[in-house]
Scaffold this motif. Structure first.
Motif, short mmCIF file in Angstrom:
data_model
loop_
_atom_site.label_atom_id
_atom_site.label_comp_id
_atom_site.label_asym_id
_atom_site.label_seq_id
_atom_site.Cartn_x
_atom_site.Cartn_y
_atom_site.Cartn_z
N LYS A 21 0.85 -1.19 0.00
CA LYS A 21 0.00 0.00 0.00
C LYS A 21 0.89 1.24 0.00
O LYS A 21 1.73 1.40 0.89
N PRO A 22 0.69 2.12 -0.97
CA PRO A 22 1.48 3.36 -0.95
C PRO A 22 0.83 4.35 0.01
O PRO A 22 -0.39 4.49 0.06
N ALA A 23 1.66 5.01 0.78
CA ALA A 23 1.16 6.03 1.71
C ALA A 23 1.57 7.43 1.28
O ALA A 23 0.84 8.39 1.47
N LEU A 24 2.76 7.53 0.66
CA LEU A 24 3.30 8.82 0.23
C LEU A 24 3.55 8.80 -1.27
O LEU A 24 3.98 7.78 -1.82
N ILE A 25 3.30 9.93 -1.91
CA ILE A 25 3.59 10.07 -3.34
C ILE A 25 4.47 11.29 -3.52
O ILE A 25 4.20 12.37 -2.95
N SER A 26 5.51 11.14 -4.32
CA SER A 26 6.34 12.29 -4.67
C SER A 26 6.76 12.19 -6.13
O SER A 26 6.85 11.09 -6.67
N THR A 27 6.99 13.33 -6.73
CA THR A 27 7.49 13.37 -8.10
C THR A 27 8.80 14.11 -8.13
O THR A 27 9.01 15.07 -7.36
N GLU A 28 9.69 13.67 -9.02
CA GLU A 28 10.99 14.32 -9.16
C GLU A 28 11.29 14.58 -10.62
O GLU A 28 11.31 13.64 -11.42
N ASN A 29 11.45 15.83 -10.97
CA ASN A 29 11.86 16.22 -12.32
C ASN A 29 10.96 15.60 -13.38
O ASN A 29 11.41 15.19 -14.45
N LEU A 30 9.67 15.52 -13.11
CA LEU A 30 8.72 14.79 -13.97
C LEU A 30 8.35 15.62 -15.20
O LEU A 30 8.01 16.80 -15.09
N ALA A 31 8.40 14.96 -16.37
CA ALA A 31 8.03 15.63 -17.63
C ALA A 31 7.54 14.60 -18.64
O ALA A 31 7.92 13.42 -18.58
N LEU A 32 6.70 15.08 -19.55
CA LEU A 32 6.17 14.22 -20.61
C LEU A 32 6.23 14.98 -21.93
O LEU A 32 5.66 16.07 -22.06
N ALA A 33 6.95 14.40 -22.91
CA ALA A 33 7.06 15.02 -24.23
C ALA A 33 6.09 14.35 -25.19
O ALA A 33 5.89 13.14 -25.15
#
Length: 527
Positions: free
Chosen positions: A317-329
Motif C-alpha cells: 500500500k502506498p502512503a506517500l507520493i512524490s514526483t521528481e523532475n517529472l516531464a512528458l514530451a
C-alpha cells in the motif's frame, strides 16, 4: 501464432486430416493410372476390361473428390479451435501488459488479422499434403511409364518452382499492408463515430464522410493490390503449367509412335502431367500465400505471448507520493513539465491549474497508464521506504467513468462478490442511497451501456463507491463530481475528507466553502 500451435490444438485430428488428404491425393492418381489401361482396352475391344477399369476409375475419383469437402470441414474445426485459443491469449496479454491499446487495434487484431491468417495460411495449408501426394504419385506413375518422361517432367517442375518466387516478397508486403490499412480504418471509425452526435449537431457530416472515404480508399487499394499480386502468381503458375504439359504431351506422342509406351499412356501422361503441374502450382501457390502471412503471424504471436507472472514482486500500500523532475514530451514537440510534488498520507489536496497544464495527465502518470519521458514518480510506505505500489489501492474517478455490463452492485464491487456486504454503508457515504431507492431492482439494477439508463452523476457515484469499497488508500478524482449537483457534491466532499484516504481532487469553479474542505492546493502552470 504458428503452425506448431495449430498442430498442438488437436494432434489426433491433425494426423487424421493429413491421412485423409494423402488418401484423397492417391485416389486421384490411381484413377488416372487406371485410365491408361481403360483406353488401351477400348483400342483392343476388351469390353470386360473396359467395364472393370471404368468401375475402378469412377470409385477412385469419387473417393478423391468426396473426401476433399469433408477434409475442409474438419480443417475448419481445427482452425476455429486454434483461433479461439489465440483470441483468449490476446485478451490475456492485452490485459496484463500494462500498456494502453487502442480499441480499433485490438478489434483489428482479434478479427481481421486472424481471419486473414486463416484464409492465407491455414486454408492453404491443407492443399500441400493433398496436392503433394498427387505430385509425388504422378511422378512415380510417369517413372513406371518411361524414365525419359519422368526426367523431362522433373526439369519442368524445377523451373516451375523457382519462377514464381520472384513475386513472393511483393505478396508479403501486400498482405501486411492490408492489416495496417484495416487497423487505420477501424481507428478512424472509432474516433469519428464516437462523436457522431456532435457532428450532427453542427451539420459537420461532410467532414465525417470525407475522412471515412479517405480511409476506405486506402483499405480498398490495399485489398486490390493484394489481389493483384495473388493473380500475378496464378498467371505465372498457369503459364508454367501450359508450357510443361505441351512439352510432355509432345514427347509422349512421339514415344507412342515409336512403340515405347502403351497407346493409353497418351491420356494418362496428360492426366499425370496435369496432376504434376497443378500439384506443383497449387503447392507453390499455397506456400507463397502461407509465406506472405508469416510476418503478420509473428506480430500476432508477440501480442498473444504469455507474460511472466509478476506476483512474486511484493506490492504494498502506498502512503506517500512524490514526483521528481517529472516531464512528458509529445510527438508534436510539446512538453509538459511538473513541479516536484510531495503528498503525505491522508492529505486532502485540491489540484488546480491552467487549461492544458497537465492535471489529468499527472493522474495518468501516477496510475502508470502513461510513461514519463523524464523524471519519476516515487511511492513510499508510512515509514518512508520506497515501495512497488499496489495499484488496486489507488482509486481513480475520471470525468467519464468506465462501467461494464452488469448490475450496479457488480460495478461497485468489480464482480468480487466477497465485497457485497460492504456496499450498503458505502453508497450512503457517496450520497448514492436515494438514487438506488429509485430503481425497482435496487443494487441489482442492470446497466445498459448502449441506452445509458443511468445519469452521468449516478455513473460518477458508482465509480466513487467502487474506490471506497476496495479500500483505496489514495483516491484520484478528475472532476468526478462534475455531473452531480452542487449540494450533493458538498455532501460527498464532506464525507470524503472525513476518511483516512489521501484525496487528490481536480476541479474547476470550486466555491470557497468547497476549497475550505481541503488541506492545501497545488496549482499547475502551463509553460
Amino acid at each position: 501464432m504458428s503452425f506448431k500451435g495449430f498442430i498442438k490444438t488437436n494432434y489426433l485430428r491433425f494426423i487424421y486430416i493429413n491421412f485423409l488428404s494423402i488418401i484423397s491425393g492417391l485416389g486421384a492418381i490411381g484413377a488416372g493410372y487406371v485410365q491408361m489401361y481403360w483406353l488401351t482396352f477400348i483400342k483392343n475391344k476388351n469390353w470386360m476390361g473396359v467395364l472393370w477399369t471404368s468401375l475402378a476409375s469412377g470409385l477412385l475419383y469419387l473417393a478423391a473428390q468426396g473426401l476433399i469437402y469433408y477434409i475442409q470441414f474438419v480443417t475448419r474445426i481445427q482452425e476455429e479451435e486454434y483461433n479461439k485459443k489465440i483470441r483468449n491469449n490476446l485478451a490475456s496479454h492485452y490485459f496484463k501488459d500494462d500498456k494502453y491499446h487502442k480499441i480499433a487495434a485490438v478489434q483489428n487484431r482479434m478479427t481481421n488479422d486472424l481471419e486473414m491468417v486463416r484464409e492465407n495460411y491455414f486454408d492453404w495449408y491443407i492443399i500441400v499434403p493433398f496436392y503433394g501426394t498427387m505430385f509425388v504419385g504422378a511422378l512415380v506413375a510417369l517413372l513406371t511409364i518411361h524414365w525419359q518422361i519422368f526426367v523431362v517432367s522433373i526439369l519442368i517442375d524445377i523451373a516451375s518452382y523457382y519462377i514464381p518466387k520472384l513475386i513472393q516478397k511483393k505478396m508479403e508486403k501486400a498482405t501486411t499492408n492490408v492489416s495496417v490499412q484495416n487497423k487505420h480504418y477501424l481507428d478512424v471509425l472509432e474516433k469519428w463515430f464516437s462523436g457522431v452526435e456532435e457532428l450532427r449537431r453542427y451539420f459537420a457530416g461532410a467532414k465525417l464522410f470525407q475522412v471515412q472515404n479517405q480511409a476506405a480508399n486506402k483499405i480498398e487499394k490495399a485489398h486490390i493490390h493484394q489481389t493483384g499480386t495473388q493473380q500475378e502468381l496464378i498467371v505465372i503458375n498457369g503459364l508454367c503449367n501450359s508450357i510443361g504439359q505441351l512439352i510432355l504431351l509432345s514427347l509422349t506422342g512421339y514415344m507412342i509412335t515409336q512403340g515405347q509406351v502403351l497407346f493409353g499412356a497418351i491420356m494418362s501422361v496428360q492426366n499425370f502431367a496435369a496432376n504434376i503441374s497443378i500439384g506443383l502450382q497449387q503447392m507453390i501457390q499455397a506456400l507463397s500465400f502461407m509465406k506472405s502471412s508469416e510476418e503478420l503471424m509473428g506480430q500476432i504471436s508477440n501480442d498473444s505471448a504469455p507474460l511472466q507472472n509478476n506476483s512474486n514482486v511484493q506490492r504494498k500500500k502506498p502512503a506517500l507520493i512524490s514526483t521528481e523532475n517529472l516531464a512528458l514530451a509529445f510527438p508534436n514537440g510539446e512538453k509538459l513539465s511538473f513541479p516536484d510534488i510531495q503528498i503525505k498520507s491522508g492529505e486532502k489536496i485540491l489540484l488546480t491549474g491552467d487549461s492544458g497544464a497537465g492535471k489529468s495527465t499527472l493522474f495518468k502518470l501516477i496510475l502508470g497508464s502513461v510513461r514519463p519521458t523524464q523524471g519519476s514518480i516515487i511511492f513510499k510506505d508510512k515509514n518512508g521506504k520506497e515501495v512497488v505500489p499496489d495499484m488496486s489501492k489507488i482509486g481513480y474517478i475520471p470525468q467519464d467513468p468506465n462501467l461494464f455490463p452488469g448490475t450496479i452492485e457488480e460495478n461497485i464491487t468489480m464482480f468480487n462478490s466477497k465485497l457485497n456486504s460492504q456496499v450498503e454503508p458505502i453508497i450512503k457515504e457517496v450520497n448514492f442511497a436515494n438514487d438506488i431507492a429509485k430503481f425497482k431492482e435496487g443494487l441489482e439494477h442492470q446497466l445498459n451501456l448502449d441506452k445509458l439508463n443511468i445519469s452521468g452523476g449516478q455513473r460518477q457515484k458508482i465509480v466513487l463507491a467502487r474506490a471506497k469499497v476496495h479500500g483505496s488508500d489514495i483516491i484520484l478524482i478528475d472532476e468526478g463530481t462534475s455531473a452531480i449537483d452542487q449540494k450533493a457534491t458538498m455532501n460527498i466532499l464532506k464525507n470524503l475528507v472525513k476518511g483516512k484516504e489521501t484525496i487528490i481532487f481536480i476541479a474547476h469553479n470550486f466555491n470557497q466553502d468547497m476549497r475550505a474542505l481541503f488541506d492545501r492546493e497545488i496549482h499547475l502552470v502551463k509553460e
